[in-house]
Design an enzyme around this catalytic site. Structure first.
Site, PDB file in Angstrom:
ATOM      1  N   LYS A 112      -4.622 -10.741  -6.178  1.00  0.00           N
ATOM      2  CA  LYS A 112      -5.788 -10.762  -5.204  1.00  0.00           C
ATOM      3  C   LYS A 112      -6.999  -9.881  -5.700  1.00  0.00           C
ATOM      4  O   LYS A 112      -6.666  -8.771  -5.906  1.00  0.00           O
ATOM      5  CB  LYS A 112      -5.567 -10.836  -3.617  1.00  0.00           C
ATOM      6  CG  LYS A 112      -6.200  -9.879  -2.726  1.00  0.00           C
ATOM      7  CD  LYS A 112      -5.793  -9.802  -1.337  1.00  0.00           C
ATOM      8  CE  LYS A 112      -6.178  -8.294  -0.823  1.00  0.00           C
ATOM      9  NZ  LYS A 112      -7.350  -8.192  -0.134  1.00  0.00           N
TER      10      LYS A 112
ATOM     11  N   LYS B 254     -10.781  -4.407  -3.327  1.00  0.00           N
ATOM     12  CA  LYS B 254     -11.769  -3.393  -3.595  1.00  0.00           C
ATOM     13  C   LYS B 254     -10.894  -1.943  -3.892  1.00  0.00           C
ATOM     14  O   LYS B 254     -11.403  -1.039  -4.342  1.00  0.00           O
ATOM     15  CB  LYS B 254     -12.716  -3.173  -2.644  1.00  0.00           C
ATOM     16  CG  LYS B 254     -12.154  -2.956  -1.180  1.00  0.00           C
ATOM     17  CD  LYS B 254     -13.228  -2.734  -0.250  1.00  0.00           C
ATOM     18  CE  LYS B 254     -13.077  -3.451   1.308  1.00  0.00           C
ATOM     19  NZ  LYS B 254     -12.183  -2.733   2.017  1.00  0.00           N
TER      20      LYS B 254
ATOM     21  N   LYS C 235       0.736  -1.198  -0.035  1.00  0.00           N
ATOM     22  CA  LYS C 235       0.141   0.035   0.043  1.00  0.00           C
ATOM     23  C   LYS C 235       0.608   1.280  -0.052  1.00  0.00           C
ATOM     24  O   LYS C 235       0.531   2.141  -0.503  1.00  0.00           O
ATOM     25  CB  LYS C 235      -0.797   0.069   1.287  1.00  0.00           C
ATOM     26  CG  LYS C 235      -1.934  -1.233   1.076  1.00  0.00           C
ATOM     27  CD  LYS C 235      -3.204  -0.922   1.880  1.00  0.00           C
ATOM     28  CE  LYS C 235      -4.301  -1.867   1.455  1.00  0.00           C
ATOM     29  NZ  LYS C 235      -5.707  -2.097   2.111  1.00  0.00           N
TER      30      LYS C 235
HETATM   31  P1  ATP Z   1      -9.222  -5.061  -0.349  1.00  0.00           P
HETATM   32  O1  ATP Z   1      -7.887  -5.822  -0.713  1.00  0.00           O
HETATM   33  O2  ATP Z   1     -10.453  -5.961  -0.706  1.00  0.00           O
HETATM   34  O3  ATP Z   1      -9.479  -3.807  -0.342  1.00  0.00           O
HETATM   35  P2  ATP Z   1      -8.762  -4.885   2.376  1.00  0.00           P
HETATM   36  O4  ATP Z   1      -7.331  -5.415   2.559  1.00  0.00           O
HETATM   37  O5  ATP Z   1      -8.995  -3.691   2.264  1.00  0.00           O
HETATM   38  O6  ATP Z   1      -9.462  -5.568   1.122  1.00  0.00           O
HETATM   39  P3  ATP Z   1     -11.112  -5.508   4.149  1.00  0.00           P
HETATM   40  O7  ATP Z   1     -12.166  -5.148   3.230  1.00  0.00           O
HETATM   41  O8  ATP Z   1     -11.012  -4.832   5.294  1.00  0.00           O
HETATM   42  O9  ATP Z   1      -9.618  -5.517   3.375  1.00  0.00           O
HETATM   43  O10 ATP Z   1     -11.137  -7.109   3.936  1.00  0.00           O
HETATM   44  C1  ATP Z   1     -12.280  -7.667   4.816  1.00  0.00           C
HETATM   45  C2  ATP Z   1     -12.142  -9.058   4.805  1.00  0.00           C
HETATM   46  O11 ATP Z   1     -12.106  -9.843   3.492  1.00  0.00           O
HETATM   47  C3  ATP Z   1     -10.645  -9.449   5.612  1.00  0.00           C
HETATM   48  O12 ATP Z   1     -10.909 -10.809   6.246  1.00  0.00           O
HETATM   49  C4  ATP Z   1      -9.777 -10.063   4.317  1.00  0.00           C
HETATM   50  O13 ATP Z   1      -8.886 -10.962   4.500  1.00  0.00           O
HETATM   51  C5  ATP Z   1     -10.890 -10.645   3.273  1.00  0.00           C
HETATM   52  N1  ATP Z   1     -10.565 -10.572   1.964  1.00  0.00           N
HETATM   53  C6  ATP Z   1     -10.190  -9.249   1.135  1.00  0.00           C
HETATM   54  N2  ATP Z   1      -9.954  -9.721   0.102  1.00  0.00           N
HETATM   55  C7  ATP Z   1      -9.855 -11.114  -0.221  1.00  0.00           C
HETATM   56  C8  ATP Z   1      -9.900 -11.965  -1.419  1.00  0.00           C
HETATM   57  N3  ATP Z   1      -9.633 -11.476  -2.408  1.00  0.00           N
HETATM   58  N4  ATP Z   1     -10.014 -13.277  -1.249  1.00  0.00           N
HETATM   59  C9  ATP Z   1     -10.880 -13.635   0.136  1.00  0.00           C
HETATM   60  N5  ATP Z   1     -10.892 -12.731   1.150  1.00  0.00           N
HETATM   61  C10 ATP Z   1     -10.558 -11.651   1.002  1.00  0.00           C
END
Ligand code: ATP
Ligand code: LTN
Length: 327
Positions: A194, A197, A112
């Protein structure tokens, strides 16, 4: 005492099918076995720049998505992180326990901060101290998360053990719960990344609030591998990723799925996957729309009251052990 679960998601954008399959889905399944706390972590969201109006809206939207997923406020506690001030307070204390070197080793920070390049906030670096505070305040036993959070969980355990050693037994040491299937759903536009969002390409993810046409279009455009047959195969990550989503949404075994797609190609897989996703998301979205502002407000206020009662007890012990007494 019943064992406790704590988990959360950041209101930093639109939750996607990866968030659901990797995390929310398991929260719903585990909530009846454990005393459960599900938090919308808005203080984590501001570690990267947010538009205040959007953040306000997304924070409530994430809470609605928890409820619509099946988190039952009669058995689980749903609340907003910033409503319980002990999260920020314990985070400060843990910032004084964690080492800078430990924080700098976190891959999420490295990724990040690379994306931000300039103006990386100190909060982005100390993010795991706030996450440890979230978890440790509730004397949590189990933290259901996706694969990407494993490293943060290990750091949480290290920090808790160090605190206990230096100041006396205070925190329960939590375990991560990472599902065998679905812990890392990959991006549709790049099976080596991965699904996220925060990625600028929205075609890489299926939003939980995407409409049917958008879902069909995104799956149609999804990257596939060379070859033609549709089966689970580690050496073909794109098709295996699509099949994994299909497996989780339809609750079929891998054998049943491979039999279903035998002799059929990628177009059929994408079409069937779109159908299965729409069949799951349409009623989900209907439930989201069915939650009134009043009901949501009441649930979140009740949740914050329940959470605060527990957080206060832990925070009092922490201060006492450290010699922080005030006037
Ligand atoms: P993102 O990368 O989607 O922006 P993030 O790191 O900001 O996600 P959160 O939105 O807070 O994280 O994640 C909420 C939950 O979803 C966490 O438990 C995270 O591990 C899980 N998660 C995020 N992306 C994935 C994915 N691609 N596959 C499975 N689980 C995920
Ligand atoms: N860092 C997590 C979100 C998060 C969390 C938590 C998860 C913040 N506090 C406590 C579990 C327990 C993420 O998914 N990005």
């Amino acid at each position: 005492m019943a064992k406790r679960i704590f988990s959360g998601a950041q209101p930093t954008g639109n939750l996607h099918i990866g968030n659901y399959l990797g995390a929310l889905r398991n929260w719903v399944a585990l909530q009846h076995e454990y005393e459960s706390f599900f938090c919308v972590v808005d203080l984590h969201a501001i570690t990267i720049p947010q538009d205040p109006e959007v953040l306000r809206e997304k924070t409530r939207e994430v809470a609605r998505l928890y409820l619509a997923a099946g988190i039952d406020p009669a058995v689980s506690t749903i609340f907003i992180q910033s409503d319980v001030q002990e999260h920020a307070e314990l985070a400060w204390v843990l910032n004084c326990v964690v080492r800078i070197g430990e924080l700098e080793r976190m891959t999420q920070y490295k990724d990040k901060s690379k994306k931000q390049r300039e103006n990386v906030s100190a909060g982005l670096l100390t993010y795991p101290a706030l996450m440890a505070a979230d978890i440790l305040l509730y004397q949590t036993d189990l933290v259901p998360v996706g694969q990407d959070q494993k490293q943060h969980l290990e750091l949480t355990r290290d920090v808790a053990e160090r605190f206990n050693r230096d100041f006396g037994e205070t925190f329960r040491i939590p375990d991560a719960y990472i599902p065998k299937v679905g812990a890392r759903i990959q991006a549709l536009d790049d099976p080596l990344k991965k699904m996220s969002k925060s990625d600028e390409n929205a075609n890489g993810r299926i939003g939980l609030l995407d409409d049917a046409d958008t879902i069909r279009r995104k799956f149609k455009r999804a990257v596939t591998d060379s070859g033609t047959d549709v089966r689970f195969d580690e050496t073909r990550p794109a098709v295996t990723n699509l099949l994994t989503v299909y497996q989780l949404l339809t609750n079929q075994t891998r054998e049943e799925i491979e039999a279903h797609f035998a002799g059929k190609g990628y177009a059929q897989l994408k079409g069937d996957l779109a159908d299965a996703t729409i069949a799951f998301l349409e009623p989900y979205q209907e439930r989201v729309r069915g939650i009134s502002d009043e009901e949501l407000g009441r649930i979140l206020r009740d949740g914050a009251d329940k959470a605060r009662a527990i957080a206060e007890v832990t925070m009092r012990q922490v201060k006492e052990r450290m010699g922080i007494v005030g006037a």
